[in-house]
Write an enzyme that holds these catalytic residues in place. Structure first.
Site, PDB file in Angstrom:
ATOM      1  N   ASP A 101       0.822  -1.109   0.034  1.00 44.07           N
ATOM      2  CA  ASP A 101      -0.037   0.001  -0.151  1.00 44.07           C
ATOM      3  C   ASP A 101       0.946   1.443  -0.123  1.00 44.07           C
ATOM      4  OD1 ASP A 101      -2.190   1.181   0.128  1.00 44.07           O
ATOM      5  OD2 ASP A 101      -3.122   0.115   1.657  1.00 44.07           O
ATOM      6  N   GLU A 156      -0.680   1.873  -5.174  1.00 44.98           N
ATOM      7  CA  GLU A 156      -0.636   3.164  -4.698  1.00 44.98           C
ATOM      8  C   GLU A 156      -1.650   4.104  -5.464  1.00 44.98           C
ATOM      9  OE1 GLU A 156       0.222   4.170  -8.187  1.00 44.98           O
ATOM     10  OE2 GLU A 156       1.410   5.570  -7.468  1.00 44.98           O
ATOM     11  N   TRP A 157      -2.466   3.697  -6.005  1.00 44.26           N
ATOM     12  CA  TRP A 157      -3.824   4.170  -6.371  1.00 44.26           C
ATOM     13  C   TRP A 157      -3.883   5.168  -7.544  1.00 44.26           C
ATOM     14  CZ3 TRP A 157      -2.728   6.764  -1.113  1.00 44.26           C
ATOM     15  CH2 TRP A 157      -2.859   5.827  -0.284  1.00 44.26           C
ATOM     16  N   GLY A 158      -2.531   4.522  -8.171  1.00 51.22           N
ATOM     17  CA  GLY A 158      -2.314   5.362  -9.775  1.00 51.22           C
ATOM     18  C   GLY A 158      -1.748   6.616  -9.343  1.00 51.22           C
ATOM     19  N   ASP A 159      -1.642   7.127  -8.181  1.00 53.04           N
ATOM     20  CA  ASP A 159      -1.161   8.430  -8.051  1.00 53.04           C
ATOM     21  C   ASP A 159      -0.018   8.900  -8.885  1.00 53.04           C
ATOM     22  OD1 ASP A 159      -3.099   8.675  -6.429  1.00 53.04           O
ATOM     23  OD2 ASP A 159      -1.916   9.047  -4.293  1.00 53.04           O
ATOM     24  N   ASP A 195      -9.793   3.969  -3.681  1.00 56.06           N
ATOM     25  CA  ASP A 195     -10.749   2.523  -3.234  1.00 56.06           C
ATOM     26  C   ASP A 195     -12.019   2.597  -3.913  1.00 56.06           C
ATOM     27  OD1 ASP A 195      -8.307   2.336  -1.596  1.00 56.06           O
ATOM     28  OD2 ASP A 195      -9.621   2.224   0.086  1.00 56.06           O
TER      29      ASP A 195
HETATM   30  C1  GLA Z   1      -6.077   1.458   1.153  1.00 58.69           C
HETATM   31  C2  GLA Z   1      -5.925   0.491   0.001  1.00 58.69           C
HETATM   32  C3  GLA Z   1      -7.108  -0.707   0.564  1.00 58.69           C
HETATM   33  C4  GLA Z   1      -6.845  -1.300   1.692  1.00 58.69           C
HETATM   34  C5  GLA Z   1      -6.733  -0.095   2.821  1.00 58.69           C
HETATM   35  C6  GLA Z   1      -6.202  -0.911   4.040  1.00 58.69           C
HETATM   36  O1  GLA Z   1      -6.983   2.151   1.074  1.00 58.69           O
HETATM   37  O2  GLA Z   1      -6.369   1.215  -1.125  1.00 58.69           O
HETATM   38  O3  GLA Z   1      -7.485  -1.655  -0.530  1.00 58.69           O
HETATM   39  O4  GLA Z   1      -5.848  -2.221   1.611  1.00 58.69           O
HETATM   40  O5  GLA Z   1      -5.905   0.691   2.583  1.00 58.69           O
HETATM   41  O6  GLA Z   1      -5.926  -0.148   5.194  1.00 58.69           O
END
Ligand code: GLA
Length: 406
Positions: A153, A186-189, A208
């Site tokens: 993460d 890392e959410w695509g950042d 998410d």
């Molecule tokens: C982030 C991730 C989620 C999950 C949570 C856990 O938000 O994007 O998929 O793993 O952390 O804390």
């Protein structure tokens, strides 16, 4: 001349060897998008050994394993709040009284693979010890437990450089010597599709997901994204995915509160995107409808197709969309999607619509080549492309067809 030839051969051998040496990940893993289950979407940090063992049992008895799901992944919340005196991570002794190695062994004993979670920052998103500065040590610990998959993460990473942090962890896994899928989160950042091809097997492309089809959900300082919002963010990056390196539009919310039609649409679209299929529902309480969706082998086969090409939006008008996914053997998957809130009528003459795609280099003129049509949700053959396709499609519904060359 002879010297020149020898020199060229040596250069080729050297380039191949160097590429191999520089390789940071286990390149052979995830040739098709990974399939599994992850605890986060339903349980967040509320997990424990007994409940998870029950879940593993249901994973098998429900037919999920036989449908192709392989990984059982613990997300955030498995750790104790502190490392031990040697700096090793510790499984929370209250949640995992038998320890993590014993749990991993249990997962393996059912013919499944085991995954775990940590974070590139100083702490995980839920505040447990992060891996920053402990990459090699943590990787060795995971390898000793028999971990097969690591989700990594991006919380609490203030001054950390994303490509460097993920490369370091990737090298640490490689050095630990146990093949593990490395899932970048890392959410695509930092646009991992540009730099993570040889770092990991999948990378999150967005923030998410939540179990909502149309609207995002405000979480205060950030928003959890809807299925359609995430879908739209995939359009421009499909060319970066392929065997061994997948765009990850986040885990599945099937069975977590959307309607049956929306769950079906969400699942179908993720398959059209060649997305990792990581179930996020409570398997023990799965309804027959949820099971029917998650274990539809014909739809899963679209996701797992060996060509590994991510689908694309071919047509969009007034809330009706057509997504196309080129498949191996010159076949195609076509998904009609009704995003609107009213029923619509599809009247589609294949012969009027040539399909071309620069990524997979297909060029299909239905006047020249006919295809048979199979509806993958009805599990029925429904004719050929020589006839106009006419059908009503309800709000938030999909129709998924497999086209096989006649
Ligand atoms: C982030 C991730 C989620 C999950 C949570 C856990 O938000 O994007 O998929 O793993 O952390 O804390």
């Amino acid at each position: 001349m002879k010297h020149l030839k020898i020199f060229s051969i040596l250069t080729i051998i050297c380039t191949m060897a160097c590429t191999r040496l520089m390789a940071q990940k286990f390149e052979e893993l995830a040739q098709t998008p990974p399939m599994g289950f992850n605890t986060w979407n339903t349980f967040q940090i509320n997990i424990n050994e007994q409940m998870l063992r029950d879940m593993v049992d249901t994973y098998v008895s429900s037919g999920m394993r036989d449908a192709g799901y392989t990984y059982f992944v613990l997300d955030d919340g498995w750790m104790a709040m502190d490392r031990d005196k040697d700096g090793n991570l510790v499984a929370d002794p209250k949640k995992f009284p038998s320890g993590m190695k014993a749990f991993a062994d249990y997962v393996h004993s059912k013919g499944l693979k085991f995954g775990i979670y940590n974070c590139a920052g100083t702490k995980t998103c839920a505040g447990f010890p992060g891996t920053h500065g402990y990459e090699y040590q943590d990787a060795r610990l995971y390898a000793s437990w028999g971990v097969d998959y690591l989700k990594f993460d991006w919380c609490n990473t203030d001054s950390i450089n994303a490509p460097d942090a993920y490369r370091t962890m990737s090298r640490a896994i490689h050095a630990a010597g146990r093949p593990m899928i490395f899932s970048l989160c890392e959410w695509g950042d930092h646009k991992p599709w540009f730099w993570a091809k040889h770092v990991g097997q999948l990378w999150r492309t967005t923030g998410d997901i939540h179990a909502g089809f149309v609207d995002n959900l405000s979480m205060g300082s950030w928003s959890s994204l809807s299925v359609l919002n995430i879908l739209d963010k995939q359009v421009a990056i499909r060319q970066y995915a392929g065997p061994g390196h997948w765009n990850d539009p986040d885990m599945l919310e099937v069975g977590n509160g959307m309607t049956f039609d929306e769950d079906k649409a969400h699942f179908s679209l993720w398959c059209m995107l060649a997305a990792p299929l990581i179930a996020g529902n409570d398997l023990r309480k799965m309804t027959d409808q949820t099971k029917e969706i998650l274990t539809n082998k014909e739809v899963i086969a679209v996701d797992q197709d060996s060509l590994g090409v991510e689908g694309f939006r071919y047509y969009s008008f007034d809330g009706l969309e057509i997504w196309v996914k080129p498949l191996a053997g010159n076949n195609l998957a076509v998904c009609f999607l009704n995003r609107s809130s009213r029923e619509q009528n599809i009247y589609y003459d294949w012969k009027d619509h040539e399909i071309t795609d620069g990524v997979s280099k297909i060029d299909i003129d239905f006047n020249k080549t006919g295809y048979s049509l199979r509806d993958l949700w009805l599990k029925k053959d429904i004719g050929t492309t020589n006839k106009t396709f006419k059908q009503a499609i309800g709000s938030h519904q999909v129709i998924v067809l497999k086209l096989t060359k006649l």
